[in-house]
Design a protein around this motif. Structure first.
Motif, PDB file in Angstrom:
ATOM      1  N   ILE A 167      55.054  12.708 -77.974  1.00  0.00           N
ATOM      2  CA  ILE A 167      56.395  12.242 -77.603  1.00  0.00           C
ATOM      3  C   ILE A 167      57.426  12.918 -78.490  1.00  0.00           C
ATOM      4  O   ILE A 167      57.309  12.916 -79.722  1.00  0.00           O
ATOM      5  N   LEU A 168      58.437  13.503 -77.851  1.00  0.00           N
ATOM      6  CA  LEU A 168      59.532  14.179 -78.540  1.00  0.00           C
ATOM      7  C   LEU A 168      60.821  13.417 -78.322  1.00  0.00           C
ATOM      8  O   LEU A 168      61.070  12.895 -77.229  1.00  0.00           O
ATOM      9  N   GLU A 169      61.662  13.387 -79.347  1.00  0.00           N
ATOM     10  CA  GLU A 169      62.944  12.677 -79.267  1.00  0.00           C
ATOM     11  C   GLU A 169      64.056  13.541 -79.843  1.00  0.00           C
ATOM     12  O   GLU A 169      63.856  14.241 -80.849  1.00  0.00           O
ATOM     13  N   ALA A 170      65.219  13.489 -79.229  1.00  0.00           N
ATOM     14  CA  ALA A 170      66.374  14.238 -79.717  1.00  0.00           C
ATOM     15  C   ALA A 170      66.825  13.709 -81.068  1.00  0.00           C
ATOM     16  O   ALA A 170      66.937  12.497 -81.271  1.00  0.00           O
ATOM     17  N   ALA A 171      67.053  14.614 -82.002  1.00  0.00           N
ATOM     18  CA  ALA A 171      67.574  14.260 -83.324  1.00  0.00           C
ATOM     19  C   ALA A 171      68.449  15.403 -83.811  1.00  0.00           C
ATOM     20  O   ALA A 171      68.269  16.556 -83.407  1.00  0.00           O
ATOM     21  N   GLU A 172      69.383  15.082 -84.672  1.00  0.00           N
ATOM     22  CA  GLU A 172      70.283  16.107 -85.201  1.00  0.00           C
ATOM     23  C   GLU A 172      69.664  16.797 -86.405  1.00  0.00           C
ATOM     24  O   GLU A 172      69.175  16.147 -87.329  1.00  0.00           O
ATOM     25  N   GLY A 173      69.676  18.116 -86.379  1.00  0.00           N
ATOM     26  CA  GLY A 173      69.233  18.915 -87.509  1.00  0.00           C
ATOM     27  C   GLY A 173      70.365  19.785 -88.008  1.00  0.00           C
ATOM     28  O   GLY A 173      71.445  19.830 -87.406  1.00  0.00           O
ATOM     29  N   GLU A 174      70.118  20.493 -89.088  1.00  0.00           N
ATOM     30  CA  GLU A 174      71.147  21.352 -89.679  1.00  0.00           C
ATOM     31  C   GLU A 174      71.083  22.787 -89.167  1.00  0.00           C
ATOM     32  O   GLU A 174      71.848  23.633 -89.606  1.00  0.00           O
ATOM     33  N   GLY A 175      70.130  23.050 -88.246  1.00  0.00           N
ATOM     34  CA  GLY A 175      69.988  24.396 -87.735  1.00  0.00           C
ATOM     35  C   GLY A 175      69.273  25.317 -88.704  1.00  0.00           C
ATOM     36  O   GLY A 175      69.414  26.537 -88.634  1.00  0.00           O
ATOM     37  N   LYS A 176      68.472  24.718 -89.597  1.00  0.00           N
ATOM     38  CA  LYS A 176      67.758  25.490 -90.616  1.00  0.00           C
ATOM     39  C   LYS A 176      66.248  25.366 -90.411  1.00  0.00           C
ATOM     40  O   LYS A 176      65.777  24.421 -89.767  1.00  0.00           O
ATOM     41  N   PRO A 177      65.459  26.289 -90.984  1.00  0.00           N
ATOM     42  CA  PRO A 177      64.004  26.198 -90.869  1.00  0.00           C
ATOM     43  C   PRO A 177      63.418  24.936 -91.491  1.00  0.00           C
ATOM     44  O   PRO A 177      62.285  24.577 -91.204  1.00  0.00           O
ATOM     45  N   SER A 178      64.187  24.262 -92.327  1.00  0.00           N
ATOM     46  CA  SER A 178      63.707  23.031 -92.952  1.00  0.00           C
ATOM     47  C   SER A 178      63.842  21.815 -92.037  1.00  0.00           C
ATOM     48  O   SER A 178      63.330  20.735 -92.364  1.00  0.00           O
ATOM     49  N   ASP A 179      64.504  21.966 -90.884  1.00  0.00           N
ATOM     50  CA  ASP A 179      64.647  20.861 -89.933  1.00  0.00           C
ATOM     51  C   ASP A 179      63.288  20.394 -89.436  1.00  0.00           C
ATOM     52  O   ASP A 179      62.361  21.196 -89.289  1.00  0.00           O
ATOM     53  N   ARG A 180      63.169  19.108 -89.141  1.00  0.00           N
ATOM     54  CA  ARG A 180      62.012  18.608 -88.412  1.00  0.00           C
ATOM     55  C   ARG A 180      62.183  18.903 -86.928  1.00  0.00           C
ATOM     56  O   ARG A 180      63.293  19.041 -86.434  1.00  0.00           O
ATOM     57  N   GLY A 181      61.053  19.019 -86.218  1.00  0.00           N
ATOM     58  CA  GLY A 181      61.101  19.232 -84.777  1.00  0.00           C
ATOM     59  C   GLY A 181      60.714  20.651 -84.385  1.00  0.00           C
ATOM     60  O   GLY A 181      60.247  21.444 -85.206  1.00  0.00           O
ATOM     61  N   ILE A 182      60.905  20.951 -83.110  1.00  0.00           N
ATOM     62  CA  ILE A 182      60.593  22.288 -82.601  1.00  0.00           C
ATOM     63  C   ILE A 182      61.649  23.266 -83.091  1.00  0.00           C
ATOM     64  O   ILE A 182      62.852  23.078 -82.866  1.00  0.00           O
ATOM     65  N   LEU A 183      61.201  24.313 -83.777  1.00  0.00           N
ATOM     66  CA  LEU A 183      62.107  25.298 -84.367  1.00  0.00           C
ATOM     67  C   LEU A 183      62.242  26.546 -83.501  1.00  0.00           C
ATOM     68  O   LEU A 183      63.288  27.188 -83.504  1.00  0.00           O
TER      69      LEU A 183
END
Length: 323
Positions: A167-183
């Motif tokens: 299960i995937l859910e929308a979340a806000e990231g910083e646009g960096k490789p350190s973000d969680r989620g699909i990169l």
């Protein structure tokens, strides 16, 4: 800020029937040693009479919902990767939607054979990034035991049945490789190679057909293409092999997995392996490995994962994600 598709829950289901290599020795002209040496497979699971692909997918879906602490109507969409849907239509995904009690949103199947789960992940990522969905369940489920020609001793020993769900859910990231989620995602196909791996049935024949594979050629393409797509996806994410905590590959063949890891310069200690216990479960193999890897305590929050797969078409691709 960047919208990311972040992992919320994972689950899997395997049919109760376990088929060790020794059972196949009694059925066909093969040996446990031959199967292990060629593939690394020791056992696999087969569905029971009357058990369907959507049944397996439904069990995995419920496990993923439990893991995420969600209910069916918290989902906006279901994408089910399979080459062995219950019927020609409707999609197996809609059958799962009904079975888990999801009364909203939409559901559909993706067919890219063993690469299906990677293609489905890329679909889910696009839905979430575009704002069309907030929560998406991605499932891989197969009953490949029903496509086997039991006179083809080199192929029929390789495959098994099972299902996994994420299960995937929308979340806000910083646009960096350190973000969680699909990169990043990387997808390819080349229809010129369709005769290397296919099923000789369908609407053109009026039969279900059997799986046909040119094993040596598939092996050659797999090692080359899997390492290449993994590097391309890592480059897109601004990362490299040294950053990878785990490769979670399509579990087709231990020799392919080992050769790909070597080309990526990632030690086998950082590869999640389930092929010995499940065989090749096609589109189900990566989500199965994700779920088992988490249950074993291998995959932990913040780990960087690379998933890669190749299947009939030929179709291949990879996804880089941070757990």
């Amino acid at each position: 800020m960047t919208t990311r598709a972040v992992m919320m829950g994972v689950g899997h289901y395997l049919p109760e029937r376990i088929v060790p290599n020794s059972e196949l020795e009694e059925r066909i002209d093969t040996t446990d040693e031959w199967i292990r040496t060629r593939s690394g497979i020791e056992r696999r699971h087969f569905v029971a009479e009357g058990q369907t692909t959507s049944d397996l997918a439904t069990r995995a879906a419920r496990a993923a919902l439990d893991d995420a602490g969600l209910v069916a109507d918290d989902l906006d969409a279901i994408i089910l990767a399979t080459s062995t849907a219950d019927l020609t239509f409707p999609s197996a995904a809609t059958m799962v939607q009904a079975a888990i009690g999801m009364t909203r949103g939409f559901a559909y199947d993706v067919q890219a054979v063993c690469a299906g789960f990677v293609f489905a992940l890329a679909n889910a990522d696009a839905l979430i990034r575009s704002g069309q969905a907030k929560r998406v369940m991605v499932i891989g489920a197969e009953t490949f035991s029903r496509l086997m020609d039991w006179t083809d001793r080199t192929t029929c020993v390789l495959f098994g049945d099972g299902a996994g769900a994420l299960i995937l859910e929308a979340a806000e990231g910083e646009g960096k490789p350190s973000d969680r989620g699909i990169l990043s995602t990387d997808l390819h196909s080349d229809g010129r190679y369709r005769e290397l791996l296919y099923v000789d049935g369908g609407s053109s024949t009026g039969t279900t057909g059997y799986l046909r594979m040119q094993g040596k050629e598939v092996f050659r393409h797999a090692v080359e293409k899997l390492a290449e797509t993994a590097h391309l996806a890592l480059d897109k994410a601004g990362l490299c092999s040294a950053d990878v905590d785990w490769i979670v590959p399509h579990q087709a063949n231990l020799r392919i997995i080992s050769a790909t890891a070597q080309r990526m310069q990632v030690p086998m200690e950082r590869v999640v392996l389930t092929v010995q216990d499940h065989g090749n479960t096609s589109a189900a193999s990566i989500p199965l490995a994700l779920s088992v890897g988490k249950a074993r305590g291998q995959i932990k929050r913040g780990d960087l994962l690379v998933t890669e797969a190749i299947g009939g078409g030929l179709a291949w691709g990879s996804v880089v994600l941070r757990w």
